[in-house]
Write an enzyme that holds these catalytic residues in place. Structure first.
Site, PDB file in Angstrom:
ATOM      1  N   ASP A   1       0.856  -1.197   0.000  1.00  0.00           N
ATOM      2  CA  ASP A   1       0.000   0.000   0.000  1.00  0.00           C
ATOM      3  C   ASP A   1       0.889   1.243   0.000  1.00  0.00           C
ATOM      4  O   ASP A   1       1.851   1.332   0.762  1.00  0.00           O
ATOM      5  CB  ASP A   1      -0.903  -0.022   1.232  1.00  0.00           C
ATOM      6  CG  ASP A   1      -1.972   1.044   1.163  1.00  0.00           C
ATOM      7  OD1 ASP A   1      -3.110   0.705   0.741  1.00  0.00           O
ATOM      8  OD2 ASP A   1      -1.664   2.206   1.500  1.00  0.00           O
ATOM      9  N   ILE A   2       0.566   2.197  -0.909  1.00  0.00           N
ATOM     10  CA  ILE A   2       1.374   3.419  -0.988  1.00  0.00           C
ATOM     11  C   ILE A   2       1.073   4.275   0.252  1.00  0.00           C
ATOM     12  O   ILE A   2      -0.097   4.447   0.621  1.00  0.00           O
ATOM     13  CB  ILE A   2       1.058   4.201  -2.272  1.00  0.00           C
ATOM     14  CG1 ILE A   2       1.325   3.285  -3.499  1.00  0.00           C
ATOM     15  CG2 ILE A   2       1.894   5.472  -2.370  1.00  0.00           C
ATOM     16  CD1 ILE A   2       0.968   3.914  -4.819  1.00  0.00           C
TER      17      ILE A   2
ATOM     18  N   GLU B   1      -4.852   2.502  -4.111  1.00  0.00           N
ATOM     19  CA  GLU B   1      -3.397   2.584  -4.183  1.00  0.00           C
ATOM     20  C   GLU B   1      -2.772   1.333  -3.577  1.00  0.00           C
ATOM     21  O   GLU B   1      -1.637   1.315  -3.160  1.00  0.00           O
ATOM     22  CB  GLU B   1      -2.914   3.884  -3.493  1.00  0.00           C
ATOM     23  CG  GLU B   1      -2.708   3.851  -2.002  1.00  0.00           C
ATOM     24  CD  GLU B   1      -3.962   3.647  -1.146  1.00  0.00           C
ATOM     25  OE1 GLU B   1      -5.003   3.204  -1.690  1.00  0.00           O
ATOM     26  OE2 GLU B   1      -3.882   3.904   0.062  1.00  0.00           O
TER      27      GLU B   1
HETATM   28  N1  LIG Z   1      -5.056   9.393  -8.252  1.00  0.00           N
HETATM   29  C1  LIG Z   1      -5.716   8.344  -7.818  1.00  0.00           C
HETATM   30  N2  LIG Z   1      -6.047   8.299  -6.503  1.00  0.00           N
HETATM   31  C2  LIG Z   1      -6.696   7.226  -6.037  1.00  0.00           C
HETATM   32  C3  LIG Z   1      -7.058   6.176  -6.854  1.00  0.00           C
HETATM   33  N3  LIG Z   1      -7.693   5.223  -6.116  1.00  0.00           N
HETATM   34  C4  LIG Z   1      -7.727   5.715  -4.861  1.00  0.00           C
HETATM   35  N4  LIG Z   1      -7.134   6.925  -4.814  1.00  0.00           N
HETATM   36  C5  LIG Z   1      -6.934   7.764  -3.705  1.00  0.00           C
HETATM   37  O1  LIG Z   1      -6.051   7.152  -2.778  1.00  0.00           O
HETATM   38  C6  LIG Z   1      -6.302   7.723  -1.495  1.00  0.00           C
HETATM   39  C7  LIG Z   1      -6.250   6.685  -0.453  1.00  0.00           C
HETATM   40  O2  LIG Z   1      -6.147   7.344   0.766  1.00  0.00           O
HETATM   41  P1  LIG Z   1      -6.245   6.619   2.087  1.00  0.00           P
HETATM   42  O3  LIG Z   1      -6.913   5.314   1.898  1.00  0.00           O
HETATM   43  O4  LIG Z   1      -6.884   7.578   3.068  1.00  0.00           O
HETATM   44  O5  LIG Z   1      -4.780   6.419   2.627  1.00  0.00           O
HETATM   45  P2  LIG Z   1      -3.484   7.152   2.499  1.00  0.00           P
HETATM   46  O6  LIG Z   1      -3.669   8.603   2.205  1.00  0.00           O
HETATM   47  O7  LIG Z   1      -2.630   6.518   1.395  1.00  0.00           O
HETATM   48  O8  LIG Z   1      -2.813   6.938   3.819  1.00  0.00           O
HETATM   49  P3  LIG Z   1      -2.220   5.602   4.368  1.00  0.00           P
HETATM   50  O9  LIG Z   1      -2.653   4.501   3.464  1.00  0.00           O
HETATM   51  O10 LIG Z   1      -2.730   5.472   5.692  1.00  0.00           O
HETATM   52  O11 LIG Z   1      -0.758   5.825   4.270  1.00  0.00           O
HETATM   53  C8  LIG Z   1      -7.671   8.406  -1.596  1.00  0.00           C
HETATM   54  O12 LIG Z   1      -7.496   9.824  -1.521  1.00  0.00           O
HETATM   55  C9  LIG Z   1      -8.198   8.024  -2.949  1.00  0.00           C
HETATM   56  O13 LIG Z   1      -8.959   9.078  -3.544  1.00  0.00           O
HETATM   57  C10 LIG Z   1      -6.713   6.249  -8.222  1.00  0.00           C
HETATM   58  O14 LIG Z   1      -6.987   5.369  -8.997  1.00  0.00           O
HETATM   59  N5  LIG Z   1      -6.047   7.338  -8.617  1.00  0.00           N
END
Ligand SMILES: Nc1nc2c(ncn2[C@@H]2O[C@H](COP(=O)(O)OP(=O)(O)OP(=O)(O)O)[C@@H](O)[C@H]2O)c(=O)[nH]1
Length: 730
Positions: free
Chosen positions: A602-603, A645
């Site tokens: 996970d990013i 992500e």
């Molecule tokens: N650009 C883009 N963003 C995405 C996509 N799928 C999900 N996201 C974004 O990825 C983010 C995931 O955030 P969170 O699940 O809160 O977690 P995080 O910010 O990575 O924080 P941690 O995982 O706790 O490190 C959200 O803001 C989604 O809108 C995608 O296909 N493209």
């Protein structure tokens, strides 16, 4: 199609003329050699029927007539050195003939009694005349009575000859008769064999003509009645001869019909001929019915029938000459000769011409030669038959070849469909080219066959049959790649002699339908200068088109399949296919008792990345992270985007420390990679949760949960780290 005069006709006519000349020389010789007979004065006795013209006594024919004439002659004194004297008469169809008188002492004398239709058993085979030996001691003036009875028109020419001279004449006649019989017999045999070989009906007509002609001549000469099987015919006497004459006339008409191909033209003459033939057969039947009131007319009717057939023959032959039917003019000349000889015989029978070999037998020889010529001219029908047979055979070979090619085409299509369906993309073109050559070479035999393609579906290709020649062909193609490319881009197949070949050879170049800038050729090489037929090149073109079409279709299908499996943004497996892979690999690993680990990646803080770079920038980062992960994974490992992500890596064959190590590698790879977006360098990290398949696990659900928890633990543990899930979470 009408047969045409050919040089063969000329040769045939020349040969025929030579034979006729030999025959004429023989006949003239025979006539010249004929012995001068002592003169006999003939005087019909009053009260008896019969006319005489000089030395000849006439029997009118029709009804049964009897003639009696007085013969006066002077016998030279007996000569013991020389043969005795005989009275000799030609062998006419008489019911009875004999001589009677008295010897010098006044004692009554009576000769042998002959019946044409019932020859004596003592008579020689093929007797040529009636011979009446006179007592050896007779000399000086002798008077005898000649008694003759018969219903067939005849002219009796009694001659006084030495027996040896008579025998010499008889031998000549026998030779002529035997020649005519042998000729007709052989002819009948030949045409029968020809019929058996060709099944051409004309030869049946020729056979019937020769067979009936043989019987007729033998009947005219009286020899037929000597044969045990045919002696029964004697019951009909003259009527048997007229029946045979009518049948012969009918068979000649039938032969003419076929010779001149009258039926095919639908000429009205054909109908006339058919009708006339039927009438003649009916006439023959009437003769054999032997109806007493009709009896006197049968000879005249049969002769009329024959004259009608002769006239019809002349008309048809004249027309055949005009239409340039094969051999028409020699046959017409022979027909005139036969008719002339027939008229001479008729004149002899009527007492207008002397009874010689020529007047008696000339028409028989002419008829034999005529029939032989007509029958042999039917050879032109053999030519037609042969042509037809050749045409049939060619058509059959052609249709077999076409069917063979159709079958090969179907086989190629089926093989392409079957083999390309699940072919990995790298092997697709190679397999298509291999199948193309395998199926083409048996149809278009070639010493070397090769498929050469550059930039085909993105890669180069060289498949050569037989494989041993691959290097030679590769060098050859490389040496003239430019010319070949130009040739391929023309899109038109061509063939040319192989310039550098030691022996004569030809090369056909068939362009492959490959999208530009790629190009490709099917190269076929064959020994000899004959080259490839247009049909072969067309077939090669079609096979090449089929192979390329199927390869294109298979590639498109493969790409479609892949696009359904892959995540459009990152090019890794999508959620649906990663779920399938998870189930499949877990089951597989449990069956084989192999290690399998599952990594959730996970990013970190992706939300803030998104916030900083915007959604497109976030997407760009997702792609870069996927690329970094893919680069760090090893062959056999699977990577998919689980959602948002979050990525999933499946590591078959790895467990525990191994899996952790890979997790570390992945983490480090992402950390190392600097993502550049719109001039900004972004540093990205990932957190990784690792779970290894437990021994009895055959489904992924529990491992997924453990990995998820491990990931959660990694996040909690400060991110940018790897956490391995314990077998049991507490
Ligand atoms: N650009 C883009 N963003 C995405 C996509 N799928 C999900 N996201 C974004 O990825 C983010 C995931 O955030 P969170 O699940 O809160 O977690 P995080 O910010 O990575 O924080 P941690 O995982 O706790 O490190 C959200 O803001 C989604 O809108 C995608 O296909 N493209």
């Amino acid at each position: 199609m009408q047969p045409q005069h050919s040089p063969r006709d000329g040769f045939f006519a020349a040969g025929l003329l030579l034979l006729l000349a030999l025959f004429a020389a023989g006949v003239v010789g025979a006539i010249r050699g004929e012995v001068q007979h002592a003169s006999i004065r003939i005087q019909p006795l009053a009260g008896k029927a019969g006319a005489h013209r000089g030395e000849v006594l006439l029997l009118p024919g029709g009804a049964e007539h009897e003639v009696v004439a007085r013969l006066d002659f002077i016998l030279p004194p007996p000569d013991p050195e020389r043969a005795r004297w005989i009275i000799w008469l030609g062998r006419d169809p008489l019911d009875a003939i004999w001589l009677q008188g008295s010897d010098g002492a006044g004692a009554p004398w009576r000769s042998i009694h002959y019946d044409f239709f019932h020859p004596d058993a003592e008579q020689p085979a093929l007797p040529a005349g009636f011979t009446f030996p006179l007592p050896a001691d007779w000399q000086g003036p002798v008077t005898l009575e000649l008694h003759a009875r018969g219903a067939v028109r005849s002219a009796l020419w009694p001659r006084l000859l030495r027996e040896s001279d008579a025998l010499a004449g008889a031998r000549m006649a026998v030779a002529l008769n035997a020649g005519a019989y042998a000729g007709l017999f052989m002819l009948a045999l030949i045409v029968l064999v020809l019929y058996a070989v060709t099944r051409e009906r004309s030869f049946v007509a020729a056979f019937v003509c020769a067979a009936v002609g043989l019987l007729l001549l033998a009947a005219f000469n009286g020899h037929l009645f000597q044969l045990p099987g045919f002696s029964l015919l004697a019951a009909w006497r003259g009527q048997a001869i007229w029946a045979l004459l009518s049948l012969f006339s009918a068979s000649v008409m039938q032969l003419l019909l076929r010779y001149a191909s009258l039926r095919e033209g639908g000429a009205p003459a054909a109908r006339w001929f058919e009708g006339y033939s039927v009438a003649l057969v009916l006439l023959a039947a009437t003769c054999l019915l032997d109806l007493p009131p009709l009896r006197p007319w049968m000879q005249a009717l049969a002769m009329l029938g024959w004259i009608g057939a002769g006239f019809g023959a002349l008309v048809v032959l004249g027309d055949a000459v005009r239409r340039r039917v094969a051999m028409a003019w020699p046959i017409l000349v022979l027909a005139f000769l036969a008719i002339g000889a027939g008229l001479a015989n008729e004149a002899m029978v009527r007492g207008w011409l002397a009874d010689t070999l020529w007047t008696r037998y000339g028409y028989q020889v002419a008829v034999v030669v005529l029939l032989a010529t007509m029958s042999l001219s039917l050879f032109s029908h053999i030519g037609e038959y042969r042509d037809q047979r050749d045409r049939d055979r060619l058509a059959r070979v052609d249709s077999e070849r076409r069917m063979g090619r159709e079958a090969a085409r179907n086989a190629l299509t089926l093989a392409l469909q079957a083999r390309l369906r699940n072919q990995p993309t790298a092997d697709l073109e190679w397999t298509a080219a291999r199948l193309l050559l395998e199926h083409l070479v048996p149809q278009v035999p070639s010493a070397t066959a090769a498929v050469v393609a550059y930039g085909y579906h993105g890669h180069d290709l060289l498949v050569v049959e037989p494989v041993e020649r691959k290097q030679r062909i590769a060098d050859d193609i490389a040496a003239r790649a430019l010319a070949l490319k130009r040739m391929a881009s023309n899109g038109v197949p061509m063939q040319q002699p192989l310039a550098h070949a030691a022996t004569e050879a030809t090369e056909a170049l068939v362009p492959l339908p490959i999208r530009s800038p790629g190009w490709g050729l099917l190269v076929l090489q064959r020994e000899g200068s004959d080259g490839f037929s247009t049909e072969e090149i067309a077939l090669a073109g079609e096979f090449a088109r089929l192979a390329a079409l199927h390869a294109d279709e298979a590639l498109a299908a493969y790409q479609l399949r892949r696009s359904a499996e892959l995540d459009a943004l990152t090019g890794t497996f999508n959620r649906r296919s990663i779920d399938q892979w998870l189930s499949r690999t877990f089951l597989d690993a449990s069956r084989r008792q192999q290690s399998l680990s599952l990594l959730f990646i996970d990013i970190d803080h992706f939300k803030s990345i998104n916030d900083r770079l915007g959604h497109a920038g976030g997407d760009h980062c997702l792609r870069e992270v996927a690329a970094a992960l893919r680069g760090a994974l090893e062959e056999g490992d699977l990577l998919g985007r689980y959602g948002g992500e979050e990525f999933v890596a499946l590591l078959p064959g790895r467990a525990g420390a191994d899996a952790r190590e890979m997790g570390e590698r992945l983490r480090a790879a992402v950390e190392r990679s600097v993502v550049e977006y719109e001039g900004r360098n972004e540093r990205i990290t990932v957190s990784i949760g690792v779970a290894t398949r437990l021994e009895r696990e055959s489904t992924p659900a529990a491992a997924i949960e453990r990995a998820d928890k491990a990931l959660y633990a990694a996040k909690r543990g400060g991110r940018n780290c790897v956490h391995v899930a314990p077998a049991v979470f507490t």
